[in-house]
Write an enzyme that holds these catalytic residues in place. Structure first.
Site: not given
Length: 505
Positions: A45, A151, A194
């Site tokens: 990101q 991630h 996640e």
């Protein structure tokens, strides 16, 4: 699974009490001794430098380049993360922002493709040197680094991705290499971020990379991520890392839309698939019993190798809860989906994942009783307390100390002077922090749960996955490519507010 909303009876969360920009000192005084507050980010990101220093392609690079246009509906605005927030070139400036903010912990992720372009072998020297320099800055600033091994940015060279069991073994090897290289300088480690979101979004309905829409056939991706987690814990411990080790997963309390058996049954199914399939094997060493009506769809759980479950069930130092909102489930398809099959109906816009969702016998209803964030998520801090209560009830003594991560996109923009005011984000963060603390205090719903820390997502505006650059989660505004001041960092009012909170502990 829940069928009713919790009562809003805490004065700290009532609308009349929302004056958080002027109550930073009060909130700072509520923080317990030893309670850690930090901010987070993820490599894909914010890093940019997508072709620099021998970095390989990730599945998200591929996802955003193949049909990743606004017309194709994959990434809003047709953008990619090749530059993102340019953190690789501005990490010194970003570390200073972290130091000035006064946080205890910075949770960031290591880009597996930057460290192993082909997901095998020795670590890439240029990638390792970047993380060495970043750690130097963080440690000099007195900030505790928390590194996530992956991630979402899986190396694209791994054929089949998480559907391939071999990926788990490669991840374990990667964890050992990184642990051996950086294990004496990192305060804590997260194996995966996640895995539920990766499974559902990337392999279940196809809104995330790699874009597969397998529905229930995506369950092997869940199992292989969990196996990778266990192997990574073993790899880190074999490397004798100094820091604690944990896992971060999404958690959403699930509501039944009505008391009808059909709605309750599907709500139980979603709770199992999104929450318990990931927490149960990690914390208890077993998958939850498959629900009888869905035995065929959940057969992967019944077929799990006991040896795999022993590997998955590693002792952990902490468990991370990434919270956004509750989920309300109703049987059947929403009226809009039914209407869309009418050949005489006007053409509807392409909605990512809509085709896969239309094949499911249930849907998630909008929670219209709540305010919403800039990207449409429900603002329901009381359900963070519910999430902690459920974890406490389900796992008891098996639950290690817990960390909570929250964040919101609030749609703010810079004013004529370049300042960025985001009072809605301040409200959001304050309400969720108060809800978490209230849940674990004496007499709280999750009394006895060891809540050790609270992380804000994110320190910087960045590439927000399928939303591209149309959603901003940062405490610091970043000027992207559409600005003449590209790359400029501007702390928002939420940054100044959190700075005041932390100064008043």
């Amino acid at each position: 699974m829940l069928s009713e909303l919790p009562h809003r009876d805490d004065p700290m969360t009532t609308p009349a009490a929302r004056d958080w920009p002027h109550r930073a000192a009060e909130l700072g005084g509520l923080l317990p001794d030893g309670f850690s507050v930090g901010v987070s980010s993820s490599a894909f990101q914010i890093e940019g430098a997508a072709r620099d220093g021998g970095r390989g392609e990730s599945v998200w690079d591929v996802f955003t380049s193949q049909g990743g246009t606004a017309a194709a509906g994959r990434i809003r605005g047709g953008s990619n993360a090749s530059v993102a927030s340019d953190h690789v070139n501005r990490y010194v400036e970003d570390a200073k922002l972290l130091r000035d903010l006064g946080v205890d912990t910075y949770a960031f992720s290591l880009a597996w493709p930057r460290l192993q372009a082909d997901a095998r072998g020795a670590l890439n020297a240029a990638g390792l040197a970047f993380y060495d320099r970043l750690l130097d800055e963080l440690l000099a600033a007195g900030i505790r680094p928390r590194a996530t091994l992956s991630h979402w940015d899986l190396p694209a060279t791994l054929r089949g991705g998480w559907m391939n069991r071999d990926t788990a073994g490669r991840f374990g090897d990667y964890a050992h290499e990184v642990g051996a290289a950086l294990g004496d300088r990192i305060d804590s480690w997260v194996t995966l971020h996640e895995p539920a979101t990766v499974t559902v979004g990337g392999y279940g309905i196809g809104v995330h990379a790699p874009g597969r829409a397998l529905l229930f056939d995506a369950l092997p991706a869940a199992h292989h991520q969990l196996l990778a987690h266990g192997l990574a814990v073993q790899g880190l411990r074999a490397a004798d890392v100094r820091g604690g080790i944990g896992l971060v997963n999404a958690y959403s309390p699930v509501l039944s839309a009505t008391d009808r058996d059909e709605d309750r049954s599907y709500a139980d199914l979603v709770d199992l698939l999104y929450n318990r399939v990931f927490a149960d094997p990690v914390l208890l060493g077993r998958y939850p019993d498959p629900l009888e009506p869905f035995a065929v769809e959940l057969r992967t759980l019944l077929e799990a190798d006991p040896a795999d479950l022993r590997t998955i069930h590693q002792p952990l130092d902490f468990y991370g809860v990434s919270y956004v909102q509750p989920t309300r489930i109703k049987a059947g398809q929403p009226r809009s989906a039914v209407h869309a099959v009418d050949p005489d109906a006007p053409a509807a816009p392409v909605i990512p994942g809509a085709a896969a969702r239309a094949r499911l016998p249930f849907h998630a209803e909008k929670l219209r009783e709540f305010r919403v964030t800039g990207d449409g998520a429900s603002v329901a801090p009381e359900f963070l307390g519910v999430a902690l209560e459920q974890l406490q009830q389900r796992y008891g003594a098996a639950l290690p100390p817990v960390w909570v991560t929250v964040g919101a996109s609030t749609g703010e923009a810079a004013d004529a002077r370049g300042a960025v005011h985001d009072p809605l984000r301040i409200d959001y963060l304050a309400e969720h922090l108060v809800a978490a603390l209230a849940a674990v205090r004496p007499g709280g719903a999750a009394e006895g749960l060891d809540l050790q820390g609270f992380l804000v997502r994110s320190i910087l505006d960045g590439f927000e996955w399928e939303a591209g650059y149309t959603a901003r989660y940062g405490l610091v505004h970043v000027a992207f490519a559409d600005s003449p001041r590209v790359g400029t960092r501007t702390p928002k009012s939420s940054y100044r507010w959190l700075q005041d909170v932390l100064a008043n502990r």
